[in-house]
Structure formats: C-alpha cells, structure tokens
Design an enzyme around this catalytic site. Structure first.
Site, PDB file in Angstrom:
ATOM      1  CB  SER A   1       2.753   6.411   4.263  1.00  0.00           C
ATOM      2  OG  SER A   1       2.268   6.836   5.645  1.00  0.00           O
TER       3      SER A   1
ATOM      4  CD  GLN B   1      -1.874   1.439   3.081  1.00  0.00           C
ATOM      5  OE1 GLN B   1      -1.885   0.664   3.610  1.00  0.00           O
ATOM      6  NE2 GLN B   1      -2.331   2.458   2.792  1.00  0.00           N
TER       7      GLN B   1
ATOM      8  CD  GLU C   1      -5.206  -0.844   8.908  1.00  0.00           C
ATOM      9  OE1 GLU C   1      -5.698   0.000   8.675  1.00  0.00           O
ATOM     10  OE2 GLU C   1      -4.639  -1.120   9.160  1.00  0.00           O
TER      11      GLU C   1
END
Lengths: 408, 322
Positions: free
Chosen positions: A126, A123, A249
């Site tokens: 960030s 993923q 999540e």
C-alpha cells in the site's frame, strides 16, 4: 454430516494441543509477546516442534502438510487464546511469494529463517495514493539507477513511499511492489523485489493508530539499491506475483472456524455480569442487541465450518471466504459497542479492556480489504455481477495519472 | 469435519424440486390471492409423495428420515412457495409420536394443524384435527376454523375454536417445546429456500437490466445490496443445517440453534425480499411480478412460532447463561 475430525485430524489435533498446553506459558502473555525477542523465541519453539509453515513444501522448510492441519493449529491457538505469531505476514504472504517466484538462492537464504522468526518480514504494497486500487502505486524502481547509466543492469534504484506496513519497524526483509514502467497500463508496469529493510535509504516511521497503538508504519525509500538477484518474478510481472501473495493469505491462514474480534461467548459472559444492574426495559434492549450480534457470529462461525469441510476434502477456499471477514468485522464492532454500553458510568471514559478493544475494530474493517472492496469481490466473483465501471482501462499509468490531475 | 450435504441429500433436494415444481409456484400463490385457488401441492399430494411425512417413523407409515432430510425438502418448498407448510408435519410428527393418529396422518386420513396461543394458526385452513397445549397437557380434537384475510394465502392462517378435546399426553411441556424447536428449524429451512430464490431473481435482473449504458448490477449501490442479502442467505443456510443436525444428533444444541435459525430466517427473508423489490424498480412492486409473493411470505413467517424479537431474546438468554 458431522463435526468430527477424521482419524488423522484427531491425531494431529491431539499432538498440537498437547504441545501448546505444555508450552503455553511461553506465549500466553500478550504484553510479553509484543516484545520481539520473546515472540521470536516462541515462534522458533513452535517451528522446531513442526507447527509453523505446515503447508509449505518440505524443501522450503515446511512439512508439506494440508490446509486442514494449519486450520487445526489456528483453532487450537485460538482456543488457548494464544497471540498470533510475530511473523504471520511473513509466513502467510511473503514466504509463499518467495516459494513460487524466488530463485533457488533466495529460497535457500530466506525461507527457513523466516519460519523460525530469525528474520521478520513485512509486505510493502500500500501507498498513500494506492490502497484499494493497489495497482496505482507510484514507488519507482529504475534499472541501473537512471537512464544515463544504462550499462549497469545488475541493480535497481528505488524511490518512493509505502504506508500501513505492519511490523516494518521490526522487520529484516520485505517484499516490495514497485513501478518499473509507467508507459504501459498500470497492472503491467509493476515488478516485485525482496528488500533488505536495513539497507541505506530505507526509513521507517511508526504510525499511531486511532486506538493509540503503533503496529504499522510508513516506509520511505530514498535511492535504495536493490540487486537484480532480489527480483521476484519477471520485470513487469509484479501484478501476477502480488496476486500470489494475496491468494496465499487466504490459503495459509486456514480460514473458517475462528472469528474476528472478541469471542461472542466472552461478550455474553461480560453482558451477563452487568445485566442485573440495568432496568428491565434496558435489559430487554440489551438482549435484542446481544441476540442479533450473537446470531451473526453463529452464522459466520458455521459458515466457516462449511469452508473448513471443503478444505478438509482438499478443496481450496474461494472468494466466498470474503463474506466471513465482511460480517465478522461488523459483528465484532456491534459486540464491542454493546460490551462498552453495559459498563454504565464507565462507558464514556477510556482505560478499560473493552474501550481499548472497541477503538481497534474500525481499522479491522479496512485492513486486508475494505468492506466495499469485499462486497465487490463477492458480487463479481460469486454472484457473477458485472464489474465496476473503471476509467483506467486501456490507458498507460502516465495517462491515468494525468487524468487524475485533470490535465488531458 | 464434514459440515455439508452429502450426495443423498442433494438427490433428495432434486427429487423434491421435481415433485413440488409440477404444481407449486409463485404463479400458484398469486392465483390463491386472485381467485381463491387452493394451495399447491396441497395436503393430499404432499402426504402421498412421502415428502411431508419424512420424519414420521416407518412403522407409522412415514419415511423414518431425519429432520435434516425434511429441512432439505423444506428449502425446496420455500423456493416455490409451496403449501401447506412442512412445519405442520414436522411438529405433528413430534407431538403424535407413539399415537395411532400419526399413522392416520401419514396415510392421508387426517389433516392436522398445531394450535399456538398467539393468533391465527398456520395451516388451519383445511385441517380437521387440532393439536394444542392446554394446562401443560397435549390435547387433540376437532375445531372450527375461521379463515382470515391473508397476506400470504399459502400459509392457510385461520382462527381456531377447539371442540371437545381428548388428552393425549398429560405432562407434555417438554414435548411441545421440542416440537416448536423442530418446527422453527423447518420454518427457517423454508425461509432459506424463499430467500435464496428471491435473491436469484434479483441477481438475474441486475445482470440484464441496463441504465445509463450499463447493467445495473455493475453499480455498487445495487451490487452491495444484493451481496449483503447473499451473505445473510449463506449464513442462514449454515444455521439451518446446524439446527437440523442438532435436532437429529445433539439435543443440547437445539434450543440455541433453532432460535438462531428462526431469528436469522425472519430477518434474512424480509431483507432479501425488500432488497429485490428495490433492485427491480417499478416492475418490482407490481402485482404481476413474483417479488411481492416472497415479500408476503416474509411478512407472515416472521411472526410464526414466536416472532423474531422473541427468537433474538431467546438467543441472548441462552447466551448469557451458557
């Protein structure tokens, strides 16, 4: 009130437990599992038995099961001290995003392979300048490459950098959040893609953590070409797509009943072994510390059971679930510190199991939402307190960048 | 898994709140400090309502209910700083099981207090029958009470000198211990109610009080203080339910669950009350504000049925021998 499984849950648990106990030797050795080949095989074995992606729709390769079924799998894996699946991020975050926002073709190509760990996913959210404030990310995706090439809308050109990307060094694909329009407020100018991690221009550099381990990476994108067919959701709708990822999540991981860090019972046994070597006044102090951390763990565990009960009734876990991570990472650190302390002379040198564990815990209070962000979520969404003042409302991303640099 | 209150318990909580709030309140607690008013709802009303005697068997005139039922009521009592404590009734129901005096208690003909060894006794004020453990035996008798200057007057603390006692159960150590554990559970339930209520007061104030042009609850320094209290309150709620469930269904788990609940209640109520005083600023430490009444409750309750230090110690001792 009871702590019993329903008849269906009990049958499911028995099925899961029997399978895991029979096959546990394929997965118990943590050192072996970090070998990606073995770990992929282990996940494929579990998938073929029907125990991976149970909450996913049948057409996506799952079995259309309930979050409670997933929670029972999590509990049984934790009971046998089995390591997490190698493609956990793919299963919990990337896959559900593809399910909701992907094209029929993408679903067909990606989902089943993801569940079997034929492909590993990461993923890519960030960035060095965008952590808690994710929407401030700067990785650019430009349609057709550049403005001179306006005629070609079939692909995007991506430049920028991601960071803290777990398993990027092992991944085949990633979901990538990019900025496609800097001239609108920052949450509105984002677009999500599936990126081929083996594509030219993608460079992955492992980052070493304070514990010495290297589970995550920085990822560089230099003129990486992504076909428009790999876009997830509409152009400019990336923030909403990312929220799907983050909500998934919480759902897919079941939540409740399994703790963070060392099991309190394991620490208590370890403390028991060393308690006799301490002076009586030290023993009393150690018992105070153990008692406090143990009560915190019990409080979080039984609060997890309350969440599990809601899941069992078919309700979705809400923002209050953040409290489990907030208190769990705190008590995990307290327990690990105590476990090291009772080692006596060895406590100040590295090399032992508890010292290694200890060095991995500060990061757990940051990954997946810092303590401070979690407190904001609980404060605002559970207690209904007013939101934090923010300076980036109603301005474009470009303007907020300029304000950061001090140039009006 | 169904670790939650069912509708019956929610209805019970509503009924208890309706009854208790007719007389009990922080204002009533303040009146006790101001001019020596008596505790509300008071022993007679609590017994007459049936709420205090829930765990006394029906054949002895009680409700024949569970410890969880009583815990649900105790949470409501804690919110309103009601008295006397349901702890006293819960322990008496355990200690007097099988004894005729239990029916007297349920009928309102006896006012019981349970005498521990470690200082002024909870709900001694107004009691006429005292239960104590002497040389391993459960004894019962009259006593003289010297009320002490209260921090929290709703707790009715007084020194007790026992008169002539009668031995009820010769070998009563186990029963006494069980009574303490049930008592700790109910004490934690009252602490839960008090902590949850004082936190509500703090959250409400943080939404309406403005400083520097914004509601103070928008600032992390204030918000996070309240969130930490909230997390503890919800974990305490889980521990209280677990302990009450264990008292009813899983005696093996009761020692750990009740010690954990007792310890968590002591810490949580103290921290919640302190945080809410701080959130209020100047008004928070005035006599007229309710915050100090909850703070007073916390400063007394932490010492009841063993203090927090001994409860944490007990948790650790149980943990290392599990």
């Amino acid at each position: 009130m009871d702590f019993d499984d329903t008849r269906e849950e009990a049958a499911w648990r028995a099925e899961v437990r029997a399978f895991l106990e029979q096959h546990r030797d394929d997965g118990t050795d943590r050192d072996t599992v970090w070998d990606t080949g073995t770990a992929r095989t282990w996940q494929a074995t579990l998938y073929d038995a029907g125990f991976v992606g149970v909450t996913w729709p049948v057409e996506a390769g799952g079995r259309g099961g309930t979050p409670m079924q997933q929670a029972i799998i999590d509990q049984e894996m934790s009971r046998l001290d089995l390591p997490p699946l190698i493609n956990l991020i793919g299963i919990g975050m990337c896959g559900p995003t593809v399910i909701v926002h992907g094209s029929a073709d993408q679903k067909q190509r990606y989902l089943k392979r993801l569940l079997r760990a034929d492909d590993i996913w990461c993923q890519l959210f960030s960035e060095p300048a965008a952590g808690s404030d994710l929407a401030g990310l700067r990785t650019r995706a430009v349609r057709g490459g550049d403005s001179d090439n306006g005629g070609d809308n079939s692909h995007w050109l991506v430049n920028g950098q991601k960071v803290w990307t777990t398993r990027a060094h092992q991944s085949d694909y990633g979901i990538l959040l990019t900025r496609t329009d800097p001239d609108v407020p920052k949450h509105r100018g984002l677009t999500m893609f599936v990126v081929d991690m083996k594509a030219p221009g993608v460079t992955v550099r492992p980052l070493r953590q304070m514990s010495g381990g290297a589970d995550f990476n920085e990822v560089f994108f230099d003129d990486v070409v992504i076909p428009d067919a790999e876009r997830l959701g509409d152009v400019g709708d990336g923030w909403r797509v990312a929220l799907t990822t983050l909500m998934s999540e919480r759902l897919s991981l079941g939540g409740g009943g399994t703790g963070i860090g060392p099991r309190a019972e394991t620490v208590a046994r370890h403390v028991a072994e060393h308690l006799g070597a301490l002076s009586p006044d030290r023993q009393a102090l150690v018992r105070q510390q153990l008692g406090k951390a143990y009560v915190a763990v019990l409080g979080a565990r039984y609060t997890g059971y309350r969440q599990l009960s809601r899941i069992s009734r078919g309700e979705l876990p809400g923002p209050e679930a953040s409290a489990g991570k907030l208190s769990g990472t705190r008590s995990a650190r307290d327990l690990a510190d105590l476990a090291v302390r009772v080692l006596g002379a060895d406590a100040r040198v590295a090399g032992g199991f508890w010292q290694e564990l200890q060095a991995g815990l500060p990061g757990m209070a940051i990954a997946g939402g810092t303590d401070q962000v979690l407190r904001n979520i609980i404060g605002e969404r559970v207690l209904g307190l007013p939101a934090e003042p923010r300076a980036d409302k109603g301005v474009t991303f470009k303007e907020s960048l300029a304000a950061e640099r001090g140039t009006p | 898994m169904n670790f939650d209150l069912d509708q019956e318990h929610r209805d019970l909580a509503d009924a208890a709140r309706d009854f208790l709030s007719a007389t009990a309140s922080p204002a009533a607690a303040r009146a006790m400090l101001d001019d020596g008013a008596t505790v509300r709802p008071g022993r007679a009303e609590l017994v007459k309502s049936g709420f205090a005697t829930i765990t006394i068997p029906e054949h002895a005139g009680g409700g024949g209910g569970s410890v969880l039922d009583l815990a649900v009521v105790a949470e409501q009592a804690g919110r309103l700083l009601a008295g006397p404590s349901l702890v006293t009734f819960a322990r008496a129901a355990v200690l007097l099981a099988g004894d005729d005096r239990l029916a007297d208690l349920a009928g309102g003909d006896r006012s019981v207090a349970v005498v521990d060894h470690d200082g002024p006794v909870l709900d001694a004020v107004g009691a006429d029958t005292f239960l104590a453990l002497r040389d391993g035996a459960l004894v019962c008798g009259p006593g003289t009470v010297t009320a002490r200057e209260p921090i929290d007057p709703t707790r009715g603390l007084g020194d007790v000198t026992l008169g002539d006692t009668e031995e009820l159960v010769p070998d009563a150590a186990e029963r006494w211990l069980h009574g303490e554990r049930v008592g700790r559970t109910i004490l934690a339930a009252e602490g839960l109610g008090a902590a949850a209520r004082v936190l509500e007061i703090g959250v409400a104030y943080a939404k309406e009080r403005y400083a520097f042009g914004r509601a103070i609850g928008s600032y992390q320094a204030v918000k996070h203080l309240l969130v930490d209290a909230y997390v503890e309150v919800e974990q305490l709620r889980s521990l209280v339910w677990w302990a009450a469930w264990a008292a009813d269904h899983a005696p093996d788990e009761l020692p750990l669950a009740s010690a954990a609940a007792k310890a968590a209640a002591a810490t949580t109520l103290e921290q919640a009350a302190e945080a809410v005083i701080q959130v209020h600023g100047g008004i928070g430490f005035t006599w007229e504000h309710d915050a100090h009444l909850y703070w007073r409750r916390s400063k007394v309750d932490r010492f009841l049925l063993g203090d927090d230090v001994s409860a944490y110690d007990e948790v650790a001792r149980l943990a290392v021998t599990r």
